[in-house]
Motif scaffolding. Structure first.
Motif, mmCIF file in Angstrom:
data_model
loop_
_atom_site.group_PDB
_atom_site.id
_atom_site.type_symbol
_atom_site.label_atom_id
_atom_site.label_comp_id
_atom_site.label_asym_id
_atom_site.label_seq_id
_atom_site.Cartn_x
_atom_site.Cartn_y
_atom_site.Cartn_z
ATOM 1 N N ARG A 124 -6.765 -1.444 -0.034
ATOM 2 C CA ARG A 124 -7.495 -1.315 -1.290
ATOM 3 C C ARG A 124 -6.900 -0.237 -2.198
ATOM 4 O O ARG A 124 -7.349 -0.082 -3.334
ATOM 5 N N LEU A 125 -5.912 0.479 -1.700
ATOM 6 C CA LEU A 125 -5.341 1.585 -2.466
ATOM 7 C C LEU A 125 -4.022 1.191 -3.119
ATOM 8 O O LEU A 125 -3.337 0.276 -2.681
ATOM 9 N N SER A 126 -3.656 1.929 -4.141
ATOM 10 C CA SER A 126 -2.421 1.646 -4.863
ATOM 11 C C SER A 126 -1.208 2.037 -4.031
ATOM 12 O O SER A 126 -1.304 2.781 -3.046
ATOM 13 N N ALA A 127 -0.056 1.551 -4.458
ATOM 14 C CA ALA A 127 1.172 1.749 -3.682
ATOM 15 C C ALA A 127 1.590 3.206 -3.596
ATOM 16 O O ALA A 127 2.299 3.592 -2.662
ATOM 17 N N ASP A 128 1.187 4.033 -4.528
ATOM 18 C CA ASP A 128 1.575 5.439 -4.512
ATOM 19 C C ASP A 128 0.582 6.328 -3.778
ATOM 20 O O ASP A 128 0.783 7.540 -3.681
ATOM 21 N N SER A 129 -0.484 5.763 -3.252
ATOM 22 C CA SER A 129 -1.451 6.545 -2.489
ATOM 23 C C SER A 129 -0.868 6.880 -1.108
ATOM 24 O O SER A 129 0.141 6.304 -0.687
ATOM 25 N N LYS A 187 -8.908 4.640 -9.623
ATOM 26 C CA LYS A 187 -9.471 3.539 -8.827
ATOM 27 C C LYS A 187 -9.333 3.822 -7.335
ATOM 28 O O LYS A 187 -10.208 3.441 -6.542
ATOM 29 N N ASP A 188 -8.256 4.497 -6.920
ATOM 30 C CA ASP A 188 -8.110 4.865 -5.509
ATOM 31 C C ASP A 188 -9.263 5.759 -5.052
ATOM 32 O O ASP A 188 -9.761 5.633 -3.926
ATOM 33 N N THR A 190 -4.537 7.111 -8.116
ATOM 34 C CA THR A 190 -5.197 6.640 -9.332
ATOM 35 C C THR A 190 -6.691 6.907 -9.229
ATOM 36 O O THR A 190 -7.240 7.132 -8.137
ATOM 37 N N ARG A 220 0.847 -1.180 0.000
ATOM 38 C CA ARG A 220 0.000 0.000 0.000
ATOM 39 C C ARG A 220 0.885 1.232 0.000
ATOM 40 O O ARG A 220 2.101 1.141 0.119
ATOM 41 N N GLY A 221 0.275 2.376 -0.102
ATOM 42 C CA GLY A 221 1.021 3.616 -0.134
ATOM 43 C C GLY A 221 1.522 4.046 1.236
ATOM 44 O O GLY A 221 1.366 3.337 2.235
ATOM 45 N N GLU A 276 -12.306 3.499 -4.667
ATOM 46 C CA GLU A 276 -12.225 2.651 -3.476
ATOM 47 C C GLU A 276 -12.425 3.459 -2.199
ATOM 48 O O GLU A 276 -13.026 2.979 -1.226
#
Length: 505
Positions: free
Chosen positions: A44-49, A84-85, A82, A27-28, A88
């Motif tokens: 549920r979030l992307s690694a850069d969040s 999608k973030d 993103t 995760r971010g 989510e």
């Protein structure tokens, strides 16, 4: 702020018990001790969040707003990386019955935002960028892109489009309310340029909509109420003129009648202001020019010239200004010339309250202008605690705006030629002072409204104080109100988007 953080952390501890026990996953960045309560979101979030909690060092800065009035309270800041973030985050907030509020730039100033209590703040700053299409007719703008970034990126590509005038605001924020801009005389409002958009709806779903979709009507003028725009495709144009000119006049307050008589006669011209001419004016204190009363700063702007044509400038020169300063440059200089560049005082977050009380006008009613100037000067002149205030009068070219069918967008006020708004700037000091300011703003607006002869005043939603009703902001026609309410019930039946000058259903 520390007291709030402790209460927020307590709330988060309770909230954590309802979070799903999802397994750890990449995760971010997570900042602060509330994150364990957000594990159901984090995975549920992307690694850069990123997620920021009230005890994170950056939290106060990330939640600092341009206007310290009617403040929402925030339990955590989510920075999606993103689209999608964003989706989510909205789905997670809905599952846990947590309010949410998306923002970018200077966060808005309407007092209706204070209805968002102990919610998630969705900072769109990482969703930024501009990409011009291969054929050069459109550009994709990410939902968190700053207005200046849009202008500069397009200019570097030999293109331009209608954007907000102030460099420090986002592109999308003004556009969702219709959006005024320097080039609107040619092309219409910001929202009039849209071809399609991606939007996260109240249920967290992502939809791509175009001008054939019923929701696009609402997004163009009332969009804050219907979704979070993650990207938009907008029309762009070849740069028509690289050269622009401005002449800045300073007048004393006793010249108010002469100034606005000249503006009516030689500039507004019965609502047919030349497409290449814009004029703005500010009433503000300048002790060097007048130690007692506000002066009138009058900006006369023209496209495609190196000096303002005499037929526009000479009537103002003949009044006898305190000062008269001509400048020439490019489109990129306009914000600095008019005092709204990134480094200008109005673009700083100084802890002041900055409410506005907007009203659209067809023309300058000169007796009303004199009356409202006297009221304003009595309230803000000399050593008043409101001494940093600004009364704004924005008169753009309107041909492109009026060329668009008024029924085709939720933005309703295409026939008016002047956007006026007192901006009362002060250091907050309790409810009594806030009420004094509201009473002053209402009085100033009502003085101008009486001269219009209309039943309801018409107000720009992006400048709204927050005490306006839906007819003031979105048009009084019954069909407009019915259409807005029907779309609201369809796309946001639980009023998840209810904090920014909400559409009432």
């Amino acid at each position: 702020m520390r007291g709030f953080q402790l209460s927020a952390l307590s709330a988060l501890a309770a909230w954590a018990t309802t979070a799903s026990a999802a397994p750890k996953a990449p995760r971010g960045l997570e900042h602060g001790s509330c994150v364990p309560g957000l594990n159901g979101l984090g995975v549920r979030l992307s690694a850069d969040s990123e997620i920021y909690c009230p005890d994170a060092a950056e939290f106060d800065d990330m939640t600092l707003r341009w206007s310290a009035l009617g403040l929402p309270t925030v339990r955590a800041v989510v920075v999606p990386a993103t689209e999608k973030d964003v989706s989510e985050t909205v789905k997670y907030a809905n599952q846990h019955d947590v309010p949410f509020l998306a923002y970018n730039g200077f966060h808005g100033a309407t007092v209706t935002l204070e209805k968002m209590q102990n919610g998630l703040s969705i900072n769109l700053a990482k969703l930024a960028g501009v990409k011009v299409s291969a054929d050069g007719t459109t550009a994709e703008i990410q939902g968190g892109t700053n207005s200046k970034v849009v202008t500069d990126s397009l200019w570097a590509a030999g293109k331009q489009t209608v954007t907000g005038t102030c460099e420090c605001v986002s592109y999308m924020g003004p556009a969702l309310g219709g959006g005024h801009g320097w080039l609107q005389g040619h092309h219409g409002l910001l929202a009039d340029q849209w071809v399609s958009m991606n939007v996260v709806l109240a249920d967290g779903s992502i939809q791509t909509i175009d001008n054939d979709h019923e929701l696009m009507w609402a997004m163009k003028g009332a969009g804050h109420n219907f979704g979070i725009v993650t990207s938009v495709t907008t029309k762009v144009y070849d740069i028509a003129h690289s050269n622009w000119a401005i002449e800045t006049f300073t007048f004393s307050g006793d010249q108010v009648e002469a100034v606005y008589t000249a503006a009516n006669t030689h500039l507004l011209d019965g609502g047919d202001q030349p497409v290449d001419v814009i004029h703005w004016s500010y009433w503000l204190n300048n002790p060097d020019a007048d130690p007692v009363n506000p002066v009138i700063i009058f900006y006369l702007i023209q496209e495609g010239v190196d000096a303002i044509d005499d037929k526009y400038a000479q009537p103002l020169r003949d009044i006898g200004p305190i000062s008269d300063e001509p400048l020439s440059g490019t489109y990129l200089n306009l914000s600095a010339w008019t005092g709204i560049a990134l480094d200008s005082p109005p673009c700083q977050k100084l802890g002041t309250a900055n409410p506005r009380f907007p009203i659209y006008l067809d023309t300058f009613d000169v007796p009303a202008m004199k009356e409202v100037y006297d009221q304003y000067a009595a309230a803000v002149g000399g050593d008043s605690q409101f001494g940093h205030s600004i009364f704004m009068f924005e008169a753009y070219s309107m041909q492109g705006v009026k060329a668009v069918d008024s029924a085709s967008t939720a933005f309703a006020f295409r026939g008016e030629n002047v956007l006026a708004a007192p901006l009362i700037i002060y250091q907050p000091d309790g409810p009594a002072l806030d009420q004094q300011v509201e009473d002053l703003g209402n009085q100033l607006r009502e003085t101008l409204h009486k001269a219009t002869g209309r039943d309801e005043y018409r107000a720009y939603v992006n400048y709204a104080y927050g005490n306006e009703d839906n007819k003031n902001l979105y048009g009084a026609e019954s069909w407009r109100q019915c259409k807005l309410q029907a779309l609201k019930k369809t796309y946001d039946p639980e009023s998840k988007f209810s904090f920014y000058n909400p559409v009432n259903v």
